[in-house]
Design an enzyme around this catalytic site. Structure first.
Site, PDB file in Angstrom:
ATOM      1  N   PRO A 199      47.578 -35.122  80.428  1.00 54.02           N
ATOM      2  CA  PRO A 199      48.080 -33.747  80.318  1.00 54.02           C
ATOM      3  C   PRO A 199      46.969 -32.772  79.951  1.00 54.02           C
ATOM      4  O   PRO A 199      46.070 -33.083  79.174  1.00 54.02           O
ATOM      5  CB  PRO A 199      49.120 -33.853  79.202  1.00 54.02           C
ATOM      6  CG  PRO A 199      49.504 -35.293  79.172  1.00 54.02           C
ATOM      7  CD  PRO A 199      48.274 -36.051  79.527  1.00 54.02           C
ATOM      8  N   GLU A 200      47.063 -31.567  80.514  1.00 53.20           N
ATOM      9  CA  GLU A 200      46.082 -30.519  80.239  1.00 53.20           C
ATOM     10  C   GLU A 200      46.835 -29.241  79.868  1.00 53.20           C
ATOM     11  O   GLU A 200      47.994 -29.306  79.461  1.00 53.20           O
ATOM     12  CB  GLU A 200      45.160 -30.349  81.448  1.00 53.20           C
ATOM     13  CG  GLU A 200      44.401 -31.644  81.780  1.00 53.20           C
ATOM     14  CD  GLU A 200      43.541 -31.559  83.036  1.00 53.20           C
ATOM     15  OE1 GLU A 200      43.052 -30.461  83.353  1.00 53.20           O
ATOM     16  OE2 GLU A 200      43.377 -32.602  83.707  1.00 53.20           O
TER      17      GLU A 200
ATOM     18  N   LYS B 163      44.476 -27.467  75.205  1.00 50.50           N
ATOM     19  CA  LYS B 163      45.331 -28.579  75.622  1.00 50.50           C
ATOM     20  C   LYS B 163      46.192 -29.089  74.471  1.00 50.50           C
ATOM     21  O   LYS B 163      46.858 -30.113  74.609  1.00 50.50           O
ATOM     22  CB  LYS B 163      44.463 -29.723  76.161  1.00 50.50           C
ATOM     23  CG  LYS B 163      43.769 -29.404  77.464  1.00 50.50           C
ATOM     24  CD  LYS B 163      43.005 -30.595  78.024  1.00 50.50           C
ATOM     25  CE  LYS B 163      41.694 -30.817  77.311  1.00 50.50           C
ATOM     26  NZ  LYS B 163      40.868 -31.862  77.958  1.00 50.50           N
TER      27      LYS B 163
ATOM     28  N   ARG C 280      25.246 -20.083  81.962  1.00 50.50           N
ATOM     29  CA  ARG C 280      23.826 -19.743  82.146  1.00 50.50           C
ATOM     30  C   ARG C 280      22.915 -20.961  82.114  1.00 50.50           C
ATOM     31  O   ARG C 280      21.705 -20.832  81.950  1.00 50.50           O
ATOM     32  CB  ARG C 280      23.387 -18.751  81.066  1.00 50.50           C
ATOM     33  CG  ARG C 280      24.110 -17.411  81.148  1.00 50.50           C
ATOM     34  CD  ARG C 280      23.759 -16.511  79.999  1.00 50.50           C
ATOM     35  NE  ARG C 280      24.402 -15.196  80.138  1.00 50.50           N
ATOM     36  CZ  ARG C 280      24.401 -14.259  79.189  1.00 50.50           C
ATOM     37  NH1 ARG C 280      23.783 -14.509  78.039  1.00 50.50           N
ATOM     38  NH2 ARG C 280      24.993 -13.101  79.398  1.00 50.50           N
TER      39      ARG C 280
ATOM     40  N   ARG D 155      35.093 -41.649  84.902  1.00 48.12           N
ATOM     41  CA  ARG D 155      35.943 -40.567  85.380  1.00 48.12           C
ATOM     42  C   ARG D 155      35.730 -40.338  86.867  1.00 48.12           C
ATOM     43  O   ARG D 155      34.603 -40.340  87.346  1.00 48.12           O
ATOM     44  CB  ARG D 155      35.654 -39.274  84.617  1.00 48.12           C
ATOM     45  CG  ARG D 155      36.120 -39.307  83.172  1.00 48.12           C
ATOM     46  CD  ARG D 155      35.897 -37.971  82.510  1.00 48.12           C
ATOM     47  NE  ARG D 155      36.540 -37.899  81.205  1.00 48.12           N
ATOM     48  CZ  ARG D 155      36.555 -36.820  80.440  1.00 48.12           C
ATOM     49  NH1 ARG D 155      35.948 -35.724  80.860  1.00 48.12           N
ATOM     50  NH2 ARG D 155      37.155 -36.840  79.271  1.00 48.12           N
TER      51      ARG D 155
END
Length: 270
Positions: free
Chosen positions: A2-3, A61, A153, A259
Site C-alpha cells: 500500500p502507498e 503512506k 538537483r 525490487r
C-alpha cells in the site's frame, strides 16, 4: 504494498467510522512493530486508553489517528492495508486491536483491528502539523513541476527520487512505475537532466495517477475499512514482458535490490 492512495482511502474511511469514539482497551501482540514507546506493548496500550479520537488524517503512506489530548497514533502499512472496524472482536488476533466506546451514535461498541500483515510500524507520539516541506506530499496540489524541480538537483534516477522520503512522501515501488510510464520518463533518467516542461509533465502524471487510484478506492487487492475492495488496476508494475498499453511493444523488467522496475523501452527512452 500500500502507498499514499490506499492510506488516503483508509484515513477517509476511519474518519467516518471512529471519530468521536473513546479507546476503552488496546492490545498489541507484535511489540516489535511498536517504535514509540519502543517495543513496549503495555506502555503503548496504557497511553491509548481513555483517549478520544478527534480526527484521522494521512501523512505520506501513513495514517494518523489524532486524540483529544494532543497525542496521535501513527501507523504504517505492511504487505497489505487491512484495517477493519466492526462490532465483534476478531477471532484470531495477530496484530493490534483497539476497543472503542461512546461516539456520536449513542454508545455502539466498535473494534478497530489491524491484521498482522497490515502493520509495519505503530507509534504513539505528540501530534504536530506537518512542515511545509521538503519533503513534499505526493497528493498535495501544491506539489507541482517547479516544486519538484527545486529538489531534483542531483544525478539520482527519477524512480529513486520519487521514492526518497527526503523529497516526496507517499510514493513506493509500484506507483512510481505507473507515474513514470504516464509521464513517458525513464526510471533511471537523472533527475538533474529534466527540463522545466518535463518536471511539469511528471507532476501532472503523479497527480492523475494517484487521484485515479484514490477515486477507485485503492488498488486491486486492497480493502477499505468498510470492507469494499479497491478497483485501481496497475497497468505497468509487475507486467514486464506484456504489451505496453500505449504502444504495444513488450514492457521491460529490471530487478535491483529485490525490487522490480517495469517500464516501456519505446515510450520511456533513457
Amino acid at each position: 504494498m500500500p502507498e499514499s492512495p490506499e492510506a488516503e482511502v483508509c484515513a477517509r474511511g476511519l474518519s467516518r467510522l471512529i471519530t468521536g469514539y473513546r479507546v476503552a482497551e488496546a492490545r498489541c501482540t507484535q511489540p516489535g512493530r511498536i517504535v514509540s514507546p519502543a517495543r513496549d506493548a503495555a506502555a503503548w496500550a496504557d497511553g491509548l486508553v481513555g483517549r478520544t479520537v478527534s480526527g484521522v488524517a494521512r501523512r505520506g503512506k501513513r495514517v494518523v489517528l489524532r486524540f483529544d489530548d494532543g497525542s496521535a497514533l501513527v501507523f504504517g502499512f505492511g504487505l497489505r492495508a487491512e484495517v477493519t472496524v466492526g462490532a465483534a472482536e476478531p477471532e484470531d488476533l495477530h496484530g493490534a486491536v483497539l476497543w472503542l466506546s461512546g461516539g456520536p451514535d449513542g454508545g455502539v461498541r466498535r473494534v478497530l483491528a489491524f491484521d498482522r500483515l497490515a502493520l509495519s510500524t505503530l507509534a504513539l507520539e505528540r501530534w504536530a502539523p506537518p512542515p511545509e516541506g521538503p519533503p513534499l506530499d505526493a497528493l498535495d496540489r501544491r506539489t507541482d513541476g517547479s516544486a519538484l524541480a527545486a529538489l531534483g538537483r542531483s544525478r539520482t534516477g527519477l524512480k529513486a527520487f520519487l521514492m526518497d522520503e527526503r523529497f516526496v512522501l507517499g510514493i513506493g515501488n509500484g506507483y512510481s512505475d505507473e507515474i513514470l510510464w504516464e509521464a513517458r520518463l525513464h526510471p533511471r533518467r537523472p533527475a538533474v537532466s529534466l527540463l522545466p516542461e518535463e518536471w511539469a509533465r511528471l507532476a501532472q502524471a503523479m497527480r492523475r495517477t494517484l487521484q485515479a487510484a484514490v477515486a477507485a478506492g485503492g488498488e486491486i487487492g486492497f480493502l477499505d475499512p468498510f470492507g469494499a475492495p479497491g478497483r485501481f488496476e496497475r497497468r505497468i508494475h509487475h507486467h514486464g514482458g506484456e504489451p505496453c498499453p500505449r504502444c504495444g511493444q513488450p514492457l521491460a523488467a529490471l530487478v535491483s535490490g529485490g525490487r522490480e522496475t517495469d517500464f516501456c523501452p519505446v515510450c520511456q527512452v533513457l
